[in-house]
Write a protein that holds these residues in place. Structure first.
Motif, short mmCIF file in Angstrom:
data_model
loop_
_atom_site.label_atom_id
_atom_site.label_comp_id
_atom_site.label_asym_id
_atom_site.label_seq_id
_atom_site.Cartn_x
_atom_site.Cartn_y
_atom_site.Cartn_z
N ASP A 83 -0.80 -4.64 -2.00
CA ASP A 83 -2.21 -5.01 -1.90
C ASP A 83 -2.69 -4.97 -0.45
OD1 ASP A 83 -2.23 -5.36 -4.62
OD2 ASP A 83 -1.97 -7.53 -4.54
N SER A 84 -1.86 -5.46 0.46
CA SER A 84 -2.23 -5.48 1.88
C SER A 84 -2.38 -4.06 2.43
CB SER A 84 -1.17 -6.25 2.68
OG SER A 84 -1.43 -6.16 4.06
N ILE A 85 -1.43 -3.19 2.13
CA ILE A 85 -1.49 -1.81 2.63
C ILE A 85 -2.66 -1.07 2.02
CG2 ILE A 85 -0.27 0.41 2.60
CD1 ILE A 85 2.34 -1.13 2.95
N GLN A 86 -2.93 -1.33 0.75
CA GLN A 86 -4.09 -0.68 0.11
C GLN A 86 -5.38 -1.12 0.78
OE1 GLN A 86 -4.40 -1.42 -4.13
NE2 GLN A 86 -6.57 -0.88 -4.13
N ALA A 87 -5.52 -2.41 1.07
CA ALA A 87 -6.74 -2.93 1.68
C ALA A 87 -6.95 -2.37 3.08
CB ALA A 87 -6.69 -4.46 1.72
N ASN A 89 -5.59 0.46 4.20
CA ASN A 89 -5.41 1.92 4.17
C ASN A 89 -4.21 2.35 5.02
OD1 ASN A 89 -6.23 4.45 3.14
ND2 ASN A 89 -7.15 4.99 5.11
N GLY A 90 -3.16 1.56 4.98
CA GLY A 90 -1.95 1.89 5.72
C GLY A 90 -1.21 0.64 6.13
N ASN A 91 0.01 0.80 6.59
CA ASN A 91 0.80 -0.34 7.04
C ASN A 91 0.44 -0.71 8.47
OD1 ASN A 91 2.26 2.33 7.15
ND2 ASN A 91 3.62 1.22 8.53
N ARG A 92 0.05 -1.96 8.66
CA ARG A 92 -0.37 -2.44 9.98
C ARG A 92 0.80 -2.47 10.95
NH1 ARG A 92 -0.26 -7.45 11.94
NH2 ARG A 92 0.19 -8.30 9.87
N ILE A 93 1.96 -2.91 10.48
CA ILE A 93 3.16 -2.94 11.32
C ILE A 93 3.94 -1.66 11.08
CG2 ILE A 93 5.32 -4.17 11.82
CD1 ILE A 93 3.99 -6.69 10.76
N PRO A 94 4.15 -0.84 12.11
CA PRO A 94 4.82 0.46 11.91
C PRO A 94 6.27 0.29 11.45
CG PRO A 94 3.72 0.37 14.05
CD PRO A 94 3.71 -1.03 13.51
N ARG A 115 7.88 -1.45 3.25
CA ARG A 115 6.65 -0.70 3.56
C ARG A 115 6.75 0.73 3.04
NH1 ARG A 115 7.17 -2.49 9.62
NH2 ARG A 115 9.02 -3.45 8.73
N HIS A 116 7.92 1.35 3.20
CA HIS A 116 8.14 2.69 2.68
C HIS A 116 7.97 2.70 1.16
CE1 HIS A 116 10.52 6.14 1.22
NE2 HIS A 116 10.32 6.70 2.41
N TRP A 117 8.57 1.71 0.48
CA TRP A 117 8.49 1.64 -0.98
C TRP A 117 7.04 1.44 -1.42
CZ3 TRP A 117 7.07 -0.68 -5.41
CH2 TRP A 117 7.81 -0.42 -6.57
N ALA A 118 6.33 0.57 -0.72
CA ALA A 118 4.94 0.25 -1.10
C ALA A 118 4.04 1.46 -0.95
CB ALA A 118 4.42 -0.90 -0.25
N VAL A 119 4.17 2.20 0.16
CA VAL A 119 3.33 3.38 0.35
C VAL A 119 3.71 4.46 -0.67
CG1 VAL A 119 2.71 5.24 1.96
CG2 VAL A 119 2.93 2.90 2.79
N PRO A 128 -3.01 8.87 -2.98
CA PRO A 128 -2.13 9.88 -2.37
C PRO A 128 -2.37 10.08 -0.87
CG PRO A 128 -3.87 10.95 -3.62
CD PRO A 128 -3.99 9.49 -3.90
N ASP A 129 -3.52 9.63 -0.36
CA ASP A 129 -3.85 9.90 1.05
C ASP A 129 -3.31 8.85 2.02
OD1 ASP A 129 -5.26 12.18 0.28
OD2 ASP A 129 -7.13 11.07 0.00
N ILE A 130 -2.82 7.72 1.50
CA ILE A 130 -2.28 6.70 2.40
C ILE A 130 -0.95 7.19 2.98
CG2 ILE A 130 -1.33 4.37 2.54
CD1 ILE A 130 -3.35 3.46 0.54
#
Length: 336
Positions: A83-87, A89-94, A115-119, A128-130
């Motif tokens: 939910d966080s990454i969707q909101a 539009n990407g992972n805030r912490i690399p 983070r890899h699994w979530a994306v 698909p664009d995230i």
């Protein structure tokens, strides 16, 4: 403040008290928790200095040296991160990746398994664009292990069992089998490291009694391992574990609360101290009232004692039905 900023700030301008703690540790004084964590963050800050890139999860293989078991990740377990990454539009912490030579994929993921699994999940479910925001690092396996360990200590959803297995593998792979060397490198006490690695001695026949590997904690290992190292007691404990695992499955199928880790441990220990380990007693309830008692004996089966009651025969039979069904399941399990 982001975790990366915290690391940078700790490296650039440590508080005087923290400096004193580190200096004291170097002179042989006992290390404080704060001093040990500062040294760990400093090590991470030295390694994480690269600009970020964006890539697809499919461009990364997963480094097997990380503590987290990628295969155990599920949508429920990663839901809040999804939910966080969707909101955003990407992972805030690399995440942290490294380049791989002579491999099918150019990058290998060192840190950021969730983070890899979530994306990946979002890419497969209408987003698909995230992309995955990553930092490229030039790390050997030992340095990658230490950096991943710093990251993993900040996470609550890595089981003690996963960490124990990761530490055990690292001792053999990077530190010539010497636990004290690993403990010094990752700023962990020797006793605590030994307790984590001790969890790897617990066989799957016992682990299966827990509703989730997350429920098996270091403090539980302290209680279970002495009995497991005794062949006679281990046999009793494994028999109890099979019964508990069957009950866990029954509860799950009926949407009941699982047996907690602490209760599992208590029952396993009790099985090793009981003279017979055979008879189990439980009350029978119907419409909020106790109507009797059931005893389950491995040899004789169920013995049901009913108290006088004003309940109808249908109400009583309804209360007995799940007990009988559970006994059938346990009997089938014992035959397998």
């Amino acid at each position: 403040m982001s975790r990366r900023s915290l690391i940078g700030e700790a490296l650039a301008a440590p508080a005087p008290s923290l400096v004193s703690d580190v200096e004291a540790s170097q002179s042989g004084a006992a290390r404080t928790f704060t001093a040990r964590r500062l040294e760990g963050f400093t090590e991470a800050a030295r390694m994480v200095k690269r600009p970020t890139i964006r890539l697809k999860p499919s461009e990364c293989s997963i480094w097997p040296g990380n503590a987290r078991d990628y295969a155990l990740l599920t949508e429920d377990r990663v839901r809040s991160l999804i939910d966080s990454i969707q909101a955003e539009n990407g992972n805030r912490i690399p995440v942290v990746v490294r380049r791989t030579k002579n491999a099918a994929l150019e990058y290998e993921l060192v840190i950021g398994t969730r983070r890899h699994w979530a994306v990946s999940w979002l890419n497969a479910n209408h987003y698909p664009d995230i992309e995955l925001v990553a930092i490229i690092e030039d790390l050997d396996d030992e340095a990658a292990f230490r950096l991943a360990d710093i990251e993993n200590r900040e996470r609550e959803d890595i089981s003690d069992l996963e960490r124990g297995a990761n530490y055990k593998a690292a001792v053999d792979a990077y530190y010539d089998g010497v636990q004290a060397r690993l403990a010094d490198r990752v700023k962990l006490s020797k006793s605590m490291l030994s307790r984590y690695i001790g969890l790897t001695e617990i066989p799957q026949s016992i682990i299966c009694a827990f509703s989730s590997p997350m429920d098996l904690q270091v403090r539980h290992g302290d209680k279970l391992l002495p009995a497991l190292r005794n062949p006679v007691l281990r046999e009793k404990m494994e028999a109890a574990a099979r019964e508990i695992a069957t009950e866990q499955s029954f509860r799950q199928s009926g949407d009941e609360e699982p047996i907690s880790g602490a209760d599992v441990v208590a029952r396993l220990i009790k099985a090793t101290t009981s003279r017979t380990g055979r008879v189990q007693k439980a009350t029978i309830e119907a419409n909020g009232s106790t109507i009797g008692q059931v005893e389950r004996d491995r040899a004789r089966g169920l013995t049901i004692t009913l108290n006088p009651t004003n309940l109808s025969a249908d109400d009583i039979l309804e209360a007995l039905r799940p007990l009988i069904e559970r006994a059938k399941i346990m009997k089938r399990s014992a035959r397998q």
